[in-house]
Design a protein around this motif. Sequence first.
Motif, PDB file in Angstrom:
ATOM      1  N   ARG A  14     -54.422 -46.622 -77.832  1.00  0.00           N
ATOM      2  CA  ARG A  14     -54.076 -48.045 -78.026  1.00  0.00           C
ATOM      3  C   ARG A  14     -52.676 -48.148 -78.611  1.00  0.00           C
ATOM      4  NH1 ARG A  14     -52.859 -52.822 -78.816  1.00  0.00           N
ATOM      5  NH2 ARG A  14     -54.345 -54.509 -79.119  1.00  0.00           N
ATOM      6  N   THR A  15     -51.757 -48.648 -77.803  1.00  0.00           N
ATOM      7  CA  THR A  15     -50.374 -48.833 -78.237  1.00  0.00           C
ATOM      8  C   THR A  15     -50.213 -50.232 -78.821  1.00  0.00           C
ATOM      9  OG1 THR A  15     -49.629 -47.352 -76.488  1.00  0.00           O
ATOM     10  CG2 THR A  15     -47.966 -48.795 -77.470  1.00  0.00           C
ATOM     11  N   ALA A  16     -49.552 -50.300 -79.971  1.00  0.00           N
ATOM     12  CA  ALA A  16     -49.278 -51.603 -80.586  1.00  0.00           C
ATOM     13  C   ALA A  16     -48.320 -52.378 -79.689  1.00  0.00           C
ATOM     14  CB  ALA A  16     -48.674 -51.401 -81.972  1.00  0.00           C
ATOM     15  N   GLU A  17     -48.579 -53.663 -79.533  1.00  0.00           N
ATOM     16  CA  GLU A  17     -47.720 -54.510 -78.704  1.00  0.00           C
ATOM     17  C   GLU A  17     -46.439 -54.827 -79.459  1.00  0.00           C
ATOM     18  OE1 GLU A  17     -49.778 -57.912 -77.092  1.00  0.00           O
ATOM     19  OE2 GLU A  17     -51.576 -56.717 -76.724  1.00  0.00           O
ATOM     20  N   ASP A  18     -45.304 -54.546 -78.819  1.00  0.00           N
ATOM     21  CA  ASP A  18     -43.996 -54.796 -79.447  1.00  0.00           C
ATOM     22  C   ASP A  18     -43.875 -56.230 -79.934  1.00  0.00           C
ATOM     23  OD1 ASP A  18     -42.975 -52.252 -79.180  1.00  0.00           O
ATOM     24  OD2 ASP A  18     -41.964 -52.650 -77.272  1.00  0.00           O
ATOM     25  N   GLY A  19     -43.440 -56.374 -81.170  1.00  0.00           N
ATOM     26  CA  GLY A  19     -43.167 -57.692 -81.723  1.00  0.00           C
ATOM     27  C   GLY A  19     -44.375 -58.464 -82.230  1.00  0.00           C
ATOM     28  N   THR A  20     -45.594 -57.990 -81.915  1.00  0.00           N
ATOM     29  CA  THR A  20     -46.780 -58.739 -82.363  1.00  0.00           C
ATOM     30  C   THR A  20     -47.771 -57.886 -83.151  1.00  0.00           C
ATOM     31  OG1 THR A  20     -47.976 -58.356 -80.296  1.00  0.00           O
ATOM     32  CG2 THR A  20     -46.629 -60.356 -80.418  1.00  0.00           C
ATOM     33  N   GLU A  21     -47.661 -56.546 -83.028  1.00  0.00           N
ATOM     34  CA  GLU A  21     -48.606 -55.658 -83.703  1.00  0.00           C
ATOM     35  C   GLU A  21     -47.885 -54.424 -84.244  1.00  0.00           C
ATOM     36  OE1 GLU A  21     -52.652 -56.171 -81.052  1.00  0.00           O
ATOM     37  OE2 GLU A  21     -51.168 -54.726 -80.353  1.00  0.00           O
ATOM     38  N   PHE A  22     -48.541 -53.751 -85.197  1.00  0.00           N
ATOM     39  CA  PHE A  22     -48.070 -52.462 -85.686  1.00  0.00           C
ATOM     40  C   PHE A  22     -49.262 -51.684 -86.232  1.00  0.00           C
ATOM     41  CE2 PHE A  22     -48.106 -55.158 -89.367  1.00  0.00           C
ATOM     42  CZ  PHE A  22     -48.451 -54.333 -90.437  1.00  0.00           C
ATOM     43  N   TRP A  23     -49.121 -50.374 -86.317  1.00  0.00           N
ATOM     44  CA  TRP A  23     -50.154 -49.531 -86.904  1.00  0.00           C
ATOM     45  C   TRP A  23     -49.848 -49.378 -88.383  1.00  0.00           C
ATOM     46  CZ3 TRP A  23     -54.762 -48.182 -85.187  1.00  0.00           C
ATOM     47  CH2 TRP A  23     -55.006 -48.285 -83.821  1.00  0.00           C
ATOM     48  N   GLY A  24     -50.660 -50.028 -89.224  1.00  0.00           N
ATOM     49  CA  GLY A  24     -50.506 -49.944 -90.674  1.00  0.00           C
ATOM     50  C   GLY A  24     -51.173 -48.689 -91.201  1.00  0.00           C
ATOM     51  N   PHE A  25     -50.574 -48.114 -92.238  1.00  0.00           N
ATOM     52  CA  PHE A  25     -51.017 -46.857 -92.808  1.00  0.00           C
ATOM     53  C   PHE A  25     -51.445 -47.100 -94.252  1.00  0.00           C
ATOM     54  CE2 PHE A  25     -48.670 -43.244 -95.075  1.00  0.00           C
ATOM     55  CZ  PHE A  25     -49.767 -42.432 -95.183  1.00  0.00           C
ATOM     56  N   TYR A  26     -52.709 -46.794 -94.564  1.00  0.00           N
ATOM     57  CA  TYR A  26     -53.289 -47.056 -95.882  1.00  0.00           C
ATOM     58  C   TYR A  26     -53.792 -45.762 -96.511  1.00  0.00           C
ATOM     59  CZ  TYR A  26     -53.373 -51.926 -94.391  1.00  0.00           C
ATOM     60  OH  TYR A  26     -53.017 -53.175 -93.952  1.00  0.00           O
ATOM     61  N   VAL A  27     -53.654 -45.681 -97.828  1.00  0.00           N
ATOM     62  CA  VAL A  27     -54.185 -44.554 -98.592  1.00  0.00           C
ATOM     63  C   VAL A  27     -55.107 -45.131 -99.657  1.00  0.00           C
ATOM     64  CG1 VAL A  27     -53.629 -42.583-100.065  1.00  0.00           C
ATOM     65  CG2 VAL A  27     -52.058 -43.248 -98.219  1.00  0.00           C
ATOM     66  N   ASP A  28     -56.365 -44.725 -99.613  1.00  0.00           N
ATOM     67  CA  ASP A  28     -57.378 -45.222-100.548  1.00  0.00           C
ATOM     68  C   ASP A  28     -57.377 -46.746-100.632  1.00  0.00           C
ATOM     69  OD1 ASP A  28     -58.305 -42.659-101.100  1.00  0.00           O
ATOM     70  OD2 ASP A  28     -56.895 -42.384-102.753  1.00  0.00           O
ATOM     71  N   GLY A  29     -57.248 -47.392 -99.488  1.00  0.00           N
ATOM     72  CA  GLY A  29     -57.345 -48.846 -99.414  1.00  0.00           C
ATOM     73  C   GLY A  29     -56.052 -49.606 -99.693  1.00  0.00           C
ATOM     74  N   GLU A  30     -54.991 -48.908-100.067  1.00  0.00           N
ATOM     75  CA  GLU A  30     -53.698 -49.555-100.360  1.00  0.00           C
ATOM     76  C   GLU A  30     -52.691 -49.174 -99.283  1.00  0.00           C
ATOM     77  OE1 GLU A  30     -53.091 -51.621-103.019  1.00  0.00           O
ATOM     78  OE2 GLU A  30     -55.223 -51.411-103.530  1.00  0.00           O
ATOM     79  N   MET A  31     -51.912 -50.170 -98.827  1.00  0.00           N
ATOM     80  CA  MET A  31     -50.896 -49.872 -97.829  1.00  0.00           C
ATOM     81  C   MET A  31     -49.867 -48.916 -98.432  1.00  0.00           C
ATOM     82  SD  MET A  31     -48.593 -52.327 -95.397  1.00  0.00           S
ATOM     83  CE  MET A  31     -49.736 -52.462 -94.031  1.00  0.00           C
ATOM     84  N   ALA A  32     -49.538 -47.869 -97.681  1.00  0.00           N
ATOM     85  CA  ALA A  32     -48.575 -46.873 -98.149  1.00  0.00           C
ATOM     86  C   ALA A  32     -47.187 -47.487 -98.260  1.00  0.00           C
ATOM     87  CB  ALA A  32     -48.562 -45.686 -97.200  1.00  0.00           C
ATOM     88  N   GLU A  33     -46.436 -47.005 -99.218  1.00  0.00           N
ATOM     89  CA  GLU A  33     -45.075 -47.513 -99.438  1.00  0.00           C
ATOM     90  C   GLU A  33     -44.019 -46.635 -98.787  1.00  0.00           C
ATOM     91  OE1 GLU A  33     -44.416 -48.481-103.557  1.00  0.00           O
ATOM     92  OE2 GLU A  33     -46.317 -49.547-103.672  1.00  0.00           O
ATOM     93  N   VAL A  34     -44.452 -45.506 -98.204  1.00  0.00           N
ATOM     94  CA  VAL A  34     -43.545 -44.612 -97.485  1.00  0.00           C
ATOM     95  C   VAL A  34     -44.155 -44.316 -96.127  1.00  0.00           C
ATOM     96  CG1 VAL A  34     -42.600 -43.569 -99.587  1.00  0.00           C
ATOM     97  CG2 VAL A  34     -44.561 -42.507 -98.467  1.00  0.00           C
ATOM     98  N   GLY A  35     -43.376 -43.727 -95.246  1.00  0.00           N
ATOM     99  CA  GLY A  35     -43.863 -43.399 -93.915  1.00  0.00           C
ATOM    100  C   GLY A  35     -44.832 -42.230 -93.913  1.00  0.00           C
ATOM    101  N   ALA A  36     -45.599 -42.126 -92.859  1.00  0.00           N
ATOM    102  CA  ALA A  36     -46.623 -41.084 -92.742  1.00  0.00           C
ATOM    103  C   ALA A  36     -46.018 -39.688 -92.722  1.00  0.00           C
ATOM    104  CB  ALA A  36     -47.464 -41.311 -91.485  1.00  0.00           C
ATOM    105  N   GLY A  37     -44.799 -39.551 -92.215  1.00  0.00           N
ATOM    106  CA  GLY A  37     -44.138 -38.248 -92.181  1.00  0.00           C
ATOM    107  C   GLY A  37     -43.649 -37.816 -93.554  1.00  0.00           C
ATOM    108  N   SER A  38     -43.548 -38.744 -94.499  1.00  0.00           N
ATOM    109  CA  SER A  38     -43.101 -38.452 -95.858  1.00  0.00           C
ATOM    110  C   SER A  38     -44.258 -38.315 -96.827  1.00  0.00           C
ATOM    111  CB  SER A  38     -42.220 -39.582 -96.405  1.00  0.00           C
ATOM    112  OG  SER A  38     -41.179 -39.878 -95.553  1.00  0.00           O
ATOM    113  N   PHE A  39     -45.385 -38.894 -96.490  1.00  0.00           N
ATOM    114  CA  PHE A  39     -46.491 -38.975 -97.439  1.00  0.00           C
ATOM    115  C   PHE A  39     -47.328 -37.695 -97.419  1.00  0.00           C
ATOM    116  CE2 PHE A  39     -50.622 -40.017 -99.099  1.00  0.00           C
ATOM    117  CZ  PHE A  39     -50.307 -40.765-100.223  1.00  0.00           C
ATOM    118  N   GLU A  40     -47.250 -36.923 -98.514  1.00  0.00           N
ATOM    119  CA  GLU A  40     -48.091 -35.729 -98.646  1.00  0.00           C
ATOM    120  C   GLU A  40     -49.427 -36.142 -99.233  1.00  0.00           C
ATOM    121  OE1 GLU A  40     -46.802 -31.989 -99.878  1.00  0.00           O
ATOM    122  OE2 GLU A  40     -44.837 -32.197 -98.955  1.00  0.00           O
TER     123      GLU A  40
END
Length: 140
Positions: free
Chosen positions: A98-124
Amino acid sequence: MTISTRPLPARLLAATTAGLLSVGLLAGCSTEDAATPAATASASAEASAAATEAAEVTELTYEGETGRTALDLLLEHDPQAEVSGEGEMAYVTGIGGRTAEDGTEFWGFYVDGEMAEVGAGSFETEDGQQILWKLEKIES
């Protein structure tokens, strides 16, 4: 000419039973493999259902592992995940087919229920953390 002395319901029952047995025997003696079309139809239905499910994926969760980034773990859990950029600059655009639709959707990244403040490639991640990817709508 033979005239049966049985009552009509008994004759009807005997004729029906004989007919059903004949049909059953003919079906059982068929030279065509009857399981093949059914198996093919079943496999097609399963493939179709899997494709429908993939198009409807809106979340993916997994546990963190100490020393591994959320992006590395995502790619392990979904090798076909779509990613733009690399490492700390990676941006996830598709998960589970499932690809996010440009301009209307995005894949949000959460850790323990909180949205991450850094990108997935940075988050250890750490053992036991719950990582959630969720398809989000962009609010206008």
